[in-house]
Scaffold this motif. Structure first.
Motif, PDB file in Angstrom:
ATOM      1  N   LEU A 201       0.826  -1.210   0.000  1.00 30.17           N
ATOM      2  CA  LEU A 201       0.000   0.000   0.000  1.00 30.17           C
ATOM      3  C   LEU A 201       0.858   1.257   0.000  1.00 30.17           C
ATOM      4  CD1 LEU A 201      -2.931  -0.760   2.483  1.00 30.17           C
ATOM      5  CD2 LEU A 201      -2.968  -0.807  -0.011  1.00 30.17           C
ATOM      6  N   LEU A 212      -5.923   4.269   1.842  1.00 34.05           N
ATOM      7  CA  LEU A 212      -5.932   2.951   1.213  1.00 34.05           C
ATOM      8  C   LEU A 212      -5.823   1.941   2.346  1.00 34.05           C
ATOM      9  CD1 LEU A 212      -3.355   3.541  -1.680  1.00 34.05           C
ATOM     10  CD2 LEU A 212      -5.842   3.676  -1.827  1.00 34.05           C
ATOM     11  N   VAL A 279      -9.889  -4.769  -0.475  1.00 34.32           N
ATOM     12  CA  VAL A 279      -9.111  -3.545  -0.649  1.00 34.32           C
ATOM     13  C   VAL A 279     -10.076  -2.365  -0.564  1.00 34.32           C
ATOM     14  CG1 VAL A 279      -7.695  -2.184  -2.223  1.00 34.32           C
ATOM     15  CG2 VAL A 279      -7.355  -4.654  -2.052  1.00 34.32           C
TER      16      VAL A 279
END
Length: 493
Positions: A201, A212, A279
């Motif tokens: 990330l 994120l 995600v």
């Protein structure tokens, strides 16, 4: 006088109408701008929702390539075992050395790999990149229950921190080789350390207030960019109205407030295929709408300035109209009484004559003079004389019709235009006016309440007249006869 009042009134009506129409137009413009700004705001939010959803899908697919790479490693390892299976040579020092060298080589080829191992038909690990697991038995379902068929497909199993031997969340990727009867010959297992997700990330550019993240099927936060160490490993509750992350299928986008920092964000989430991981991509709503807010402020301020300019111009125009009306009024009215002055009265008289000729209607004229007005001025002064003149003006305005015109010819002499009235009717009007004036009183200062009388001459338009002059001369002659007959009376020509 009444015509001038009507003109001023109609001018005021027009001014009010212009202001109302302008206000409606400006309000409609404001509503249109508001709707346009709202539509553009919704368009931006919709566009960003699509963007975060697409980005989360892309990242989940990218994350999935790690699993695919691990599967290729397992296929290669089993391909080395496949020619002879796990025969008598399995477990010999030479075989172990060869396999260990292969596992170490493969482990180094994929950064995310924490461990690689090979197990035999009894599910016991024979060789491993981490020697500590050799001799342990795999915990896969077919190893625990012989009735469960051995899968020949790649199997991915998520192990949370509390169930992982390394005490870190890992993914276990396994692949098996079976004989003709479907019995296990050998298998290979790869352990993927999910701590690599944080480094993964960190490789993506992210705004200072964007986010994120990777969460597991139990809503545990595994990685976050920007990193907040205190929240890693904590449960990430789903936003109100949204299903838990573990229940998410495919991908989705929504607007919600982060439970960790309280920031409102546009979130996009995508489940990684075949793995209970998701995600999350979040864009800070305030940052997303920053340019829109700047534009809205500029548009709003500009529209307010425009509105101010428009109404300022209307006000300036209204002031100019008032000044023009005032100049016109000064040019056509008597400053003391506010009725038509001599010039305007004579112009109105000529128009009335032509109107009577055109329509074939009668026209009569009253010519008035205050009796003994000089004595009023000499005895009580000119201010009192002005009050007497104003008294007469008020009585005339009271006893004539709206379409009649009254005016001051000069000094104490006045005239009244009576369109549409025959001479006899005009005489009746004059008589009522004379009586009303005789009964009225004005303040003469030290003289107390005083009264005045008027003499009135009446004349009407004749066929022989070529203009107003003839009518006025006859009315003036009748007025002088009234004065000569003792004053305070009405005489018709």
């Amino acid at each position: 006088m009444n015509g001038m009042q009507g003109g001023a009134f109609s001018g005021a009506i027009r001014t009010v109408a212009v202001r109302m129409v302008t206000a409606v137009v400006m309000l409609a413009g404001a509503v249109w701008l508001g709707l346009d700004l709202y539509a553009s705001r919704e368009s931006i939010l919709t566009e960003k929702r699509d963007l975060v959803q697409q980005k989360s899908q892309f990242m989940s697919q990218w994350f999935g390539t790690t699993i695919l790479s691990a599967d290729y490693v397992l296929r290669d390892i089993l391909g080395r075992v496949a020619p002879s299976g796990l025969g008598p040579q399995a477990g010999t020092p030479h075989w172990r050395e060869q396999m260990n060298r292969l596992l170490q080589q493969k482990k180094q080829s994929l950064e995310a790999l924490e461990g690689l191992s090979v197990y035999g038909p009894d599910c016991v690990f024979l060789v491993a990149a981490d020697p500590r697991v050799i001799g342990f038995r795999s915990n896969q379902s077919f190893c625990r229950d012989p009735s469960v068929p051995v899968s020949t497909e790649t199997v991915v199993q998520y192990m949370p921190t509390e169930r992982s031997a390394s005490h870190r969340p890992v993914l276990l990727v396994s692949r098996n080789m079976v004989d003709a009867d479907g019995k296990l010959v050998a298998g290979a297992l790869a352990a993927i350390d999910l701590s690599f997700a944080q480094n993964w990330l960190n490789g993506f550019p992210v705004g200072p207030r964007d986010v994120l993240a990777v969460v597991d099927g139990e809503d545990t936060l595994l990685a976050r960019n920007p990193l907040i160490p205190d929240v890693i490993g904590r449960r990430a509750p789903a936003p109100p109205g949204q299903p838990s992350f573990g229940e998410t299928r495919g991908s989705a986008s929504f607007l919600a407030t982060s439970p960790f920092d309280g920031r409102a964000r546009i979130f996009g989430i995508s489940k990684i295929e075949r793995i209970p991981l998701l995600v999350i991509v979040g864009l800070d709503r305030e940052d997303v709408l920053a340019d829109w807010r700047h534009r809205a402020v500029l548009v709003g301020a500009g529209y307010l300035v425009l509105t101010g300019l428009v109404f300022g111009l209307i006000r300036a125009h209204r002031v100019a109209l008032r000044q023009r009306e005032m100049m016109h009024r000064l040019a056509v009215t008597d400053p003391l009484t506010g009725i038509a002055n001599r010039r305007h009265l004579l112009e109105a008289a000529e128009q009335a004559v032509h109107q009577a000729w055109r329509d074939g209607t009668p026209l009569s004229v009253l010519q008035l003079d205050i009796d003994h007005f000089k004595q009023v001025n000499d005895r009580w002064g000119h201010p009192v004389g002005d009050r007497a003149i104003c008294l007469l003006t008020q009585e005339m305005a009271t006893h004539v019709r709206p379409e009649d015109t009254i005016g001051r010819l000069g000094g104490e002499e006045f005239a009244v235009l009576l369109p549409g009235l025959e001479r006899a009717q005009a005489v009746a009007v004059a008589e009522r006016l004379r009586q009303a004036v005789a009964e009225a009183r004005f303040d003469a200062g030290s003289g107390g309440a005083q009264g005045i009388t008027v003499s009135i001459g009446v004349a009407d338009l004749q066929d022989s007249d070529t203009g107003f002059d003839g009518v006025q001369l006859r009315a003036d002659a009748a007025l002088y006869r009234a004065k000569a007959s003792g004053r305070n009376r009405v005489i018709a020509a």
